[in-house]
Design an enzyme around this catalytic site. Sequence first.
Site, PDB file in Angstrom:
ATOM      1  N   ASP A  84       0.854  -1.446  -0.002  1.00  0.00           N
ATOM      2  CA  ASP A  84       0.045  -0.107  -0.001  1.00  0.00           C
ATOM      3  C   ASP A  84       0.831   1.292  -0.045  1.00  0.00           C
ATOM      4  O   ASP A  84       0.441   2.326   0.464  1.00  0.00           O
ATOM      5  CB  ASP A  84      -0.941   0.110   1.308  1.00  0.00           C
ATOM      6  CG  ASP A  84      -0.184  -0.031   2.528  1.00  0.00           C
ATOM      7  OD1 ASP A  84       0.973  -0.219   2.444  1.00  0.00           O
ATOM      8  OD2 ASP A  84      -0.815   0.085   3.441  1.00  0.00           O
TER       9      ASP A  84
ATOM     10  N   ASP B  32       7.375  -4.534  14.169  1.00  0.00           N
ATOM     11  CA  ASP B  32       7.920  -3.010  14.073  1.00  0.00           C
ATOM     12  C   ASP B  32       8.226  -2.427  15.454  1.00  0.00           C
ATOM     13  O   ASP B  32       9.213  -1.833  15.740  1.00  0.00           O
ATOM     14  CB  ASP B  32       7.100  -2.376  13.365  1.00  0.00           C
ATOM     15  CG  ASP B  32       5.622  -2.326  13.564  1.00  0.00           C
ATOM     16  OD1 ASP B  32       5.171  -3.457  14.471  1.00  0.00           O
ATOM     17  OD2 ASP B  32       4.676  -1.626  13.085  1.00  0.00           O
TER      18      ASP B  32
END
Length: 537
Positions: free
Chosen positions: A303, A381
């Site tokens: 994306d 992350d």
Amino acid sequence: MKEQALSSSVCSSLHSLMWCHWAMLRKRGSLILCGAFLFVAWNALLLLFLWGRPPIGRLGEGGGAEPGGREEWGMGKGKAGGSNLAGEVIRLAEEVESELETQKKLLKQIQSHRSLWEQQKEKKGPEQLKQDENQRAQPPQVPQKPNSAEHQNPQPHKPNQQVTSPQPKQKPNAEEENNELPAENKGGPSESNPQPVIPILVIACDRVTVRRSLDKLIQYRPSPALYPIIVSQDCGHAETARVIGSYGSQVMHISQPDLSDIPVRPEHRKFQGYYKIARHYHWALNQVFSRLGHSTVVIVEDDLEVAPDFFEYFRALHPVLRSDPTLWCISAWNDNGRDGSVDPGRADLLYRTDFFPGLGWMLLKEMWDELEPKWPKAFWDDWMRQPEQRRDRSCVRPEISRTITFGRKGVSLGQFFDQYLRYIKLNTEFVPFTKRDLSYLVRERYNENFIKEVYGAPQVKLEEVHGGSLKGAGPFRVQYSSRDSFKVLARSLGVMDDLKSGVPRAGYRGVVSFMSRGRRIYLAPPEGWTHYDTSWS
């Protein structure tokens, strides 16, 4: 009998000539001896030929082989025969003299070639001379004649007979072709390819809008060889797979094979997607580094849209990352990169940051070797932002982002998208970073200049920033002293207020740099800052 003797002499002389030629090739040192032998043999052949020649008056007999035949030379054996014989002797003497001149030139050529061979011999080493000697010691190969029956009577082609011809090597499909990349395309520079290969790993799942990401990557990619695009797909979504497959050999499509659910504790069932993402990252990065043998990679997700100088940015910063042990990633993302919070005239401005940004980032194999054995089951992350992984290392980020995200829907359910991410400004100006001096990013030099810039700026209050009472172009410093004061000031100034392991987004040494009302603002802790407080998370 004389003709048989002549034929025998000629054959013997030809055999001697061939032997001499072979001996000449075998040992160049005997060239003078061979030349002299050729000279004597040639003149012996000439004398034998003249001695065995039939009388002049008989040349025209039996068919008139010579012009005039019997009419020109058949004058009998009287007085005319004596004068003709004297003329023929003179002519033969002239021919012998001409042949001697030819032999003299031949000897001179042999002598000149011998001098050249001696010079080449001096240049060659003993091993090369030995190899040449072994090659010359082998007698010349006589080519084999084709089978007469097959050569003269080839089999005719029957109308219904299938003819087999050598089949051309089939071109591998896109996945096979990219899986077996040439050695020079697998990471480090080589003689034929001085620039290192930087593959782009696209993490995909079930977004058919991956086309938007791939279109921009292919549009701006300067070289397919230097920037191979590897699309790693999880989820097994057929329509997304068809979109990726439509790019053919322009990309390499690999599929994560394990699509099963991951066992998690009950309170984490709603986070199943985060577990699968971490599993996918682990598998995909192992493919890039272990299976395909690359030494670096740039990771983007399906994306993300990239800027025109996306490839230039990572190409220029690759040697910086590789040479500076205090750096552990290069990111294309600025968490506070909203339009109005960045300087539109400083697309070339780069920063060090203690916050791992992600969203288009470069990783070296050496760093993956460190992270892979302890890779987390989920939330990879945030795990990267923990002190145990960061280890006081930094990343590089730009003033203006080189990626933007267009994926509102995902496992994060649009967290921060509507408030921040959708407003991130994408760079549109191509900056030739590879021609810029980026040595200012080295930590010692950067820290010195950064601290001087931040704490040399006048400290102002929030009301002055909002009230428009600031004098001058800036920069200015707004100071925070606690977790709560940071969050209040960050929200008021329009920057992201969350902290991970005590590190603010886009922060370096606790300082967040951004633009407000056209002026540079540093949201900074007091001077003398030493470390992050992990309890601020």
